[in-house]
Design an enzyme around this catalytic site. Structure first.
Site, PDB file in Angstrom:
ATOM      1  N   ASP A 251      53.085  24.085  43.476  1.00 14.46           N
ATOM      2  CA  ASP A 251      52.621  25.865  42.920  1.00 14.46           C
ATOM      3  C   ASP A 251      51.351  24.963  42.351  1.00 14.46           C
ATOM      4  O   ASP A 251      52.020  24.445  41.257  1.00 14.46           O
ATOM      5  CB  ASP A 251      54.052  26.210  41.521  1.00 14.46           C
ATOM      6  CG  ASP A 251      53.330  28.131  41.268  1.00 14.46           C
ATOM      7  OD1 ASP A 251      52.348  27.415  41.015  1.00 14.46           O
ATOM      8  OD2 ASP A 251      54.708  28.014  40.876  1.00 14.46           O
ATOM      9  N   HIS A 252      51.037  25.922  42.113  1.00  9.26           N
ATOM     10  CA  HIS A 252      48.390  25.062  41.894  1.00  9.26           C
ATOM     11  C   HIS A 252      49.183  25.558  40.344  1.00  9.26           C
ATOM     12  O   HIS A 252      48.135  25.716  39.832  1.00  9.26           O
ATOM     13  CB  HIS A 252      48.374  25.678  42.934  1.00  9.26           C
ATOM     14  CG  HIS A 252      46.671  24.854  42.337  1.00  9.26           C
ATOM     15  ND1 HIS A 252      46.261  24.023  41.561  1.00  9.26           N
ATOM     16  CD2 HIS A 252      45.603  24.180  43.190  1.00  9.26           C
ATOM     17  CE1 HIS A 252      45.861  23.364  41.873  1.00  9.26           C
ATOM     18  NE2 HIS A 252      44.610  23.803  42.798  1.00  9.26           N
ATOM     19  N   ARG A 253      49.711  26.324  39.733  1.00 11.41           N
ATOM     20  CA  ARG A 253      49.913  27.427  38.811  1.00 11.41           C
ATOM     21  C   ARG A 253      49.986  25.892  37.540  1.00 11.41           C
ATOM     22  O   ARG A 253      49.604  25.653  36.413  1.00 11.41           O
ATOM     23  CB  ARG A 253      50.123  28.486  38.038  1.00 11.41           C
ATOM     24  CG  ARG A 253      49.747  29.669  38.621  1.00 11.41           C
ATOM     25  CD  ARG A 253      50.380  31.020  39.165  1.00 11.41           C
ATOM     26  NE  ARG A 253      52.076  29.755  39.370  1.00 11.41           N
ATOM     27  CZ  ARG A 253      53.423  31.217  39.458  1.00 11.41           C
ATOM     28  NH1 ARG A 253      53.334  32.004  38.919  1.00 11.41           N
ATOM     29  NH2 ARG A 253      54.356  30.821  39.739  1.00 11.41           N
TER      30      ARG A 253
END
Length: 279
Positions: A251-253
């Site tokens: 998850d790039h967040r």
């Protein structure tokens, strides 16, 4: 314009044209049999059924899986990282561990050792052991590993709690018990709800490599492929080694590319040098 179709969804078919009389008022053509009402598919388009097709109602578990996976792919910005791990040392360590663990009724698998390696890597990279919320990042104090298990009712992910603090033999004993009770539908809620990281292993089916969907609210999932002999280059020579592909969905967040790469680098180091997991 004066013919009423008798085909699917009112379409005009050959028999409608042949049976029509010039100048006649529109009339419904005879139907050979009432076709089941079409059902809308996920795309919004109707699903056309035919004789012999089966309608299988969704189970509650399948509905939950579908909802969560759709939510994940629609709302979580995935990116993927893949490494090739040499597992000859891990296989040798597994054999040595099992020679001792069998006295306790345990028999460690490659997946049990991957669970341990992932847990140690998460302890080394606490920023990766986290979840996203709209207001803050939740960084977990414990390293709890969810492990995907296929059952007749669908996929379920029992959890090995505090996996970084347990030996491989203990992980093996717990996983065997959890997997058995998962397939029998006897898990307690707290045994499969939660966890900070998931491992999905399809190596037993001969799958070389795949990319898994993140299990919200977790930030990463590791997809493990089959361990197999491959020809690789070592110091300019072609040699045969046991290799295994591991693909990390992130998850790039929560985890940036460099953070994910560093975690995967540590994971590979533990897999390729399993003695480091004991230090």
């Amino acid at each position: 314009s004066q013919i009423t179709g008798s085909g699917p969804h009112g379409r005009i078919i050959k028999a409608d044209v042949e049976n029509a009389k010039p100048g006649a008022a529109p009339s419904a053509a005879p139907k050979s049999a009432a076709a089941p009402a079409p059902r809308p598919a996920a795309s919004g388009q109707p699903v056309i059924t035919a004789p012999g097709d089966q309608r299988i109602p969704h189970t509650a578990v399948r509905k939950v899986i579908a909802r969560r996976m759709l939510e994940s792919k629609q709302t979580v910005p995935h990116f993927y990282l893949t490494v090739e791990c040499e597992i000859d040392a891990l296989l040798a360590a597994r054999a040595a561990i099992n020679a001792v663990a069998e006295k306790r009724g345990a028999k460690a698998s490659v997946n049990d050792m991957v669970i341990k390696a992932a847990a140690k890597a998460l302890r080394d990279h606490p920023d990766c052991n986290a979840s996203w919320t709209e207001d803050e990042m939740i960084q977990y104090g414990a390293v709890d590993i969810s492990v995907a298990v296929a059952t007749d009712r669908g996929l379920i992910t029992p959890i090995v709690r505090n996996a970084d603090m347990k030996g491989v033999a203990q992980i093996s004993i717990e996983m065997k018990d959890l997997a058995t009770r998962a397939k029998d539908g006897k898990l307690k809620l707290d045994e499969f709800q939660g966890g900070g990281f998931t491992i999905s292993n399809l190596g037993m089916f001969g799958v070389k490599e795949f990319a898994a969907i993140i299990n919200p609210p977790q930030a990463m999932i590791l997809a493990v492929g089959v361990g197999e002999e491959r020809v690789v280059a070592r110091k300019g020579q072609m040699v045969i080694r046991n290799m295994m592909s591991c693909t990390l969905a992130v998850d790039h967040r929560v985890v940036d590319g460099a953070m994910g790469a560093q975690f995967l680098q540590t994971l590979r180091a533990y897999i390729e040098q399993p003695a480091a997991m004991l230090v």
